[in-house]
Design an enzyme around this catalytic site. Structure first.
Site, PDB file in Angstrom:
ATOM      1  N   HIS A  61       0.821  -1.210   0.000  1.00 27.13           N
ATOM      2  CA  HIS A  61       0.000   0.000   0.000  1.00 27.13           C
ATOM      3  C   HIS A  61       0.858   1.265   0.000  1.00 27.13           C
ATOM      4  CE1 HIS A  61      -3.681   2.090   0.121  1.00 27.13           C
ATOM      5  NE2 HIS A  61      -4.352   1.278   0.907  1.00 27.13           N
ATOM      6  N   ASP A  88      -9.624  -9.352 -16.113  1.00 25.75           N
ATOM      7  CA  ASP A  88      -9.763 -10.526 -16.988  1.00 25.75           C
ATOM      8  C   ASP A  88      -8.390 -10.878 -17.548  1.00 25.75           C
ATOM      9  OD1 ASP A  88     -10.410 -12.519 -18.751  1.00 25.75           O
ATOM     10  OD2 ASP A  88     -11.824 -11.331 -19.938  1.00 25.75           O
TER      11      ASP A  88
END
Length: 268
Positions: free
Chosen positions: A3, A220
């Site tokens: 992060h 995807d």
């Protein structure tokens, strides 16, 4: 991915670009890599109080006593009807003209958690949540900025104020925290961190993290749409996570952990 390198939006841009590369497609959102556009000013100009870093005294002894119990984790499902009901309840007394489902749900969870933890009436309690700074900087951030462009905003009040006032009160606090985030506030926060290297204190604090607007559903790698996405675990006991639910992404799952007695109280 750490992060420290990327916020949620940049992380999703990266993973979606990875999927496009795997499928031999051009990148829809090429990364913008110049992080110097968010560097601290010289000299630093700290123009706000930045209560997000404030250390709150735990007079309720929540950390030393209640959090010694077994931690239980659960998710609570809010469909569009429940979210609309919360929004209606937040505005029914006429104090607020309108609110978003995020504002209503965040305020509701803040109140409910405070009550479940049995905080003393005079206990100060802090709400933290991240606001995307990309459209709020002046000028706005370049599309595809790869880094952290979020800022923590906050609200602080007593448990008594939170629980004895109607929902509109806590929703109003959330709205003020959102509206507080301006270009000058964010640049002041950058300078504050540059000078102090402080970390936000989580004592008597609720930190709401929302993944409901992140594009997990578009990833995807050539195998089709994801079936499920979510965290392996919550990073801290003070963190609550909002996850979108369903194909239409109109529902929200609230993931949280509480000591056993508090979780029982919350469910009741």
């Amino acid at each position: 991915m750490n992060h420290c390198m990327l916020d949620g939006i940049a992380a999703m841009d990266f993973v979606n670009s990875w999927g496009e590369t795997a499928r031999g497609l051009p990148l829809k959102v090429p990364p913008f890599m110049d992080r110097s556009i968010l560097k601290a000013r010289n000299p630093p100009q700290i123009e706000f109080q930045h209560q997000e870093f404030a250390q709150i005294e735990d007079i309720s002894e929540t950390s030393s006593k209640v959090y010694k119990e077994e931690m239980l984790y659960n998710s609570f499902f809010f469909d569009p009807e429940k979210l609309e009901l919360l929004k209606k309840k937040a505005t029914e007394d006429g104090v607020l003209d309108k609110c978003t489902k995020f504002e209503a749900l965040t305020a509701f969870v803040w109140r409910s958690r405070t009550q479940a933890l049995r905080m003393k009436p005079d206990q100060q309690t802090k709400l933290l949540f991240a606001v995307d700074g990309r459209p709020r900087f002046d000028p706005s951030m370049p599309k595809g900025y790869s880094g952290n462009a979020i800022v923590l905003t906050n609200s602080i009040c007593s448990a008594r104020e939170l629980l004895e006032n109607p929902l509109s009160f806590s929703v109003g606090l959330v709205q003020k925290a959102v509206n507080m985030v301006t270009d000058s506030y964010m640049r002041s926060a950058i300078d504050y961190f540059e000078v102090t290297r402080a970390r936000p204190s989580l004592e008597a604090t609720l930190l709401v993290t929302t993944w409901s607007r992140l594009s997990f559903h578009t990833i995807d790698f050539g195998w089709g749409d994801p079936i499920f996405s979510g965290p392996v675990a919550l990073p801290e006991k003070e963190v609550i996570l909002f996850l979108s639910h369903g194909k239409e992404r109109e529902s929200i799952n609230v993931l949280l952990g509480l000591p056993a007695s508090a979780m029982k109280s919350l469910k009741n």
